[in-house]
Design an enzyme around this catalytic site. Structure first.
Site, PDB file in Angstrom:
ATOM      1  N   ASP A   1       0.854  -1.187   0.000  1.00 33.22           N
ATOM      2  CA  ASP A   1       0.000   0.000   0.000  1.00 33.22           C
ATOM      3  C   ASP A   1       0.896   1.246   0.000  1.00 33.22           C
ATOM      4  O   ASP A   1       2.123   1.134   0.096  1.00 33.22           O
ATOM      5  CB  ASP A   1      -0.985  -0.026   1.178  1.00 33.22           C
ATOM      6  CG  ASP A   1      -0.292  -0.065   2.531  1.00 33.22           C
ATOM      7  OD1 ASP A   1       0.928   0.163   2.589  1.00 33.22           O
ATOM      8  OD2 ASP A   1      -0.967  -0.340   3.528  1.00 33.22           O
TER       9      ASP A   1
ATOM     10  N   ASP B   1      -8.524  -7.133  -0.098  1.00 33.90           N
ATOM     11  CA  ASP B   1      -7.644  -7.405   1.040  1.00 33.90           C
ATOM     12  C   ASP B   1      -8.362  -6.983   2.306  1.00 33.90           C
ATOM     13  O   ASP B   1      -9.246  -6.132   2.264  1.00 33.90           O
ATOM     14  CB  ASP B   1      -6.354  -6.575   0.955  1.00 33.90           C
ATOM     15  CG  ASP B   1      -6.607  -5.147   1.410  1.00 33.90           C
ATOM     16  OD1 ASP B   1      -7.262  -4.412   0.642  1.00 33.90           O
ATOM     17  OD2 ASP B   1      -6.225  -4.772   2.538  1.00 33.90           O
TER      18      ASP B   1
ATOM     19  N   CYS C   1     -12.920 -29.062   5.291  1.00 35.75           N
ATOM     20  CA  CYS C   1     -11.808 -28.159   4.987  1.00 35.75           C
ATOM     21  C   CYS C   1     -10.496 -28.932   4.814  1.00 35.75           C
ATOM     22  O   CYS C   1     -10.162 -29.786   5.634  1.00 35.75           O
ATOM     23  CB  CYS C   1     -11.667 -27.132   6.110  1.00 35.75           C
ATOM     24  SG  CYS C   1     -10.228 -26.059   5.917  1.00 35.75           S
TER      25      CYS C   1
ATOM     26  N   CYS D   1      -7.461 -27.725   5.038  1.00 41.85           N
ATOM     27  CA  CYS D   1      -6.294 -27.082   5.661  1.00 41.85           C
ATOM     28  C   CYS D   1      -5.635 -28.030   6.652  1.00 41.85           C
ATOM     29  O   CYS D   1      -6.277 -28.959   7.148  1.00 41.85           O
ATOM     30  CB  CYS D   1      -6.697 -25.778   6.343  1.00 41.85           C
ATOM     31  SG  CYS D   1      -7.223 -25.941   8.058  1.00 41.85           S
TER      32      CYS D   1
ATOM     33  N   CYS E   1      -7.569 -28.676  10.036  1.00 47.45           N
ATOM     34  CA  CYS E   1      -8.751 -29.538   9.972  1.00 47.45           C
ATOM     35  C   CYS E   1      -8.382 -30.953   9.520  1.00 47.45           C
ATOM     36  O   CYS E   1      -8.866 -31.937  10.075  1.00 47.45           O
ATOM     37  CB  CYS E   1      -9.796 -28.949   9.031  1.00 47.45           C
ATOM     38  SG  CYS E   1     -10.440 -27.363   9.595  1.00 47.45           S
TER      39      CYS E   1
ATOM     40  N   HIS F   1      -6.324 -21.991   9.113  1.00 46.97           N
ATOM     41  CA  HIS F   1      -7.664 -22.379   8.649  1.00 46.97           C
ATOM     42  C   HIS F   1      -8.355 -21.210   7.947  1.00 46.97           C
ATOM     43  O   HIS F   1      -8.932 -21.377   6.856  1.00 46.97           O
ATOM     44  CB  HIS F   1      -8.520 -22.880   9.822  1.00 46.97           C
ATOM     45  CG  HIS F   1      -9.954 -23.004   9.442  1.00 46.97           C
ATOM     46  ND1 HIS F   1     -10.440 -24.090   8.749  1.00 46.97           N
ATOM     47  CD2 HIS F   1     -10.997 -22.131   9.567  1.00 46.97           C
ATOM     48  CE1 HIS F   1     -11.724 -23.889   8.482  1.00 46.97           C
ATOM     49  NE2 HIS F   1     -12.083 -22.714   8.965  1.00 46.97           N
TER      50      HIS F   1
HETATM   51 ZN   LIG Z   1      -9.533 -25.836   8.132  1.00 44.85          ZN
END
Ligand SMILES: [Zn+2]
Length: 411
Positions: free
Chosen positions: A92, A272, A310, A312, A315, A341
């Site tokens: 930025d 963002d 999920c 990730c 998880c 996550h």
């Molecule tokens: Zn997750």
């Protein structure tokens, strides 16, 4: 210069999928950019962020300029090398944080005058200086310095002045950037201002579009400051209607799932926000059914993962809600696990949106998202209005409750 290729358009809404190629690789749009304030994202290593498939993050110029500073960054060969981040980076201008974090900031035609947090001395950030700092940081996308006024400002004359000044500052940024020889690796984005006034936005758009050949993309600034959501989406819609097809469009400071999908439907490519990573550190995990506050007592004996669907690491490895609940306020590990996550959640939300646009099923994707996320509490009215404006009727064929206000789901 950046390479921007439009790959698909949704036949119903204004959503599109594109490929943005920058010096540090390819990023598929629409995308959500996690915010790494200082260098890396809080609680994660750059390698962890990269392993989640993230290809574009945002760094704050204000923070990097204070620490480590441009001298160290130049010696290191830029922020990529300094932090070990091999993918794309957007910086930025530093202006927004200057205005919101400094004890006093005075905006003049020359630039933003503020008190140095180290010496207490008055220090000036000019458009030229902002570009030079961003050159030292080495971001693949750099932002013009703009004159930022809070979106709820009642002072119309000030909003108009800030819009006109942002156009003049854009010209100064372009001049500095084009004189630097960095244009082949770093890409300047303009920021459309004009507050909540459609006429001011139109005037800003007209002037900035005249500079289209000098910029690689356009951002929409001056929103997400607590304005009515029904006003917010109309400003976004007006801007995307007029912005050129062949440049990426970036809505600044957007991070709630419903805001992101509405913006994508209106033709936004990039967004963002600190929200997903900040809220993770407070124990809030994002799921297709809405945010889950893991600090609540009811999760003490909940042995399932945050979201069984999920992919990730948190998880997939079966870390239980109960474990996260028990350690949230005591161990940084829990904050890291939920941050991983939440970044994955945002990336999937946008990745699934891209797939739906490519497959021609984006309107259905929107309907499924809203039914799963808001079905039990009612759809936010502004989302219904915004999506109706681009041909998607969320209320079609179902008994759905509509609620006024933001409709954000918090337990
Ligand atoms: Zn997750």
């Amino acid at each position: 210069m950046a390479q921007f290729e439009l790959l698909a358009r949704c036949p119903t809404t204004r959503a599109r999928v594109s490929r943005l190629t920058l010096a540090h690789g390819t990023t598929m749009l629409p995308t959500f950019m996690p915010v790494a304030t200082q260098a890396a994202i809080k609680g994660l290593t750059p390698q962890q962020v990269e392993s989640l498939g993230v290809t574009l993050i945002l760094n704050n110029t204000y923070h990097l300029n204070l620490r480590p500073g441009t001298k160290v960054l130049s010696e290191a060969g830029g922020a990529h090398k300094f932090q070990g981040w091999n993918k794309n980076l957007l910086t930025d201008s530093g202006g927004f944080q200057l205005v919101s974090l400094s004890k006093f900031t005075t905006i003049t035609e020359e630039g933003a005058l503020f008190e140095s947090p180290f010496t207490g001395e008055p220090t000036m950030l000019t458009p030229e200086e902002s570009i030079s700092i961003q050159h030292a940081i080495g971001g693949d996308i750099i932002m013009q310095l703009d004159d930022v006024v809070p979106s709820l400002s009642p002072d119309h004359a000030r909003v108009e002045e800030a819009m006109e000044r942002s156009v003049r500052w854009l010209d100064r940024c372009i001049t500095r950037h084009n004189a630097s020889g960095k244009q082949d690796r770093q890409n300047l984005f303009a920021i459309v201002q004009g507050g909540l006034d459609l006429e001011l936005r139109d005037r800003c758009l007209t002037q900035m579009l005249e500079r289209k050949d000098q910029v690689a993309g356009f951002a929409i600034g001056g929103l997400s400051g607590g304005e009515e959501k029904d006003v917010f989406w109309r400003i976004i819609s007006r801007c995307t209607e007029k912005l050129p097809e062949d440049r990426p469009r970036y809505s600044m400071g957007i991070g709630f799932a419903e805001d992101l999908l509405v913006c994508v439907a209106l033709g936004i490519d990039m967004a963002d926000c600190v929200f997903p990573t900040r809220t993770a550190r407070f124990g809030v995990a994002l799921t297709p059914h809405g945010p889950v506050n893991l600090r609540l007592a009811k999760y003490a004996n909940d042995f399932g993962p945050i979201d069984p669907e999920c992919p990730c690491p948190t998880c997939a490895e079966g870390t239980s809600r109960a474990m996260l609940h028990g350690t949230m306020t005591k161990e940084t590990t829990a904050a890291t696990a939920v941050t991983i996550h939440n970044i994955t959640y945002q990336a999937r939300l946008m990745g699934d949106a891209r797939n739906a646009i490519l497959n021609g099923t984006f309107p259905n994707y929107l309907k499924t998202f809203f039914a799963t996320y808001f079905g039990d509490v009612g759809y936010p009215e502004w989302c219904v209005n915004a999506l109706r404006s681009v041909g998607v009727d969320l209320l079609e064929g179902g008994e759905v409750k509509v609620v006024s206000g933001s409709g954000a789901k918090w337990e």
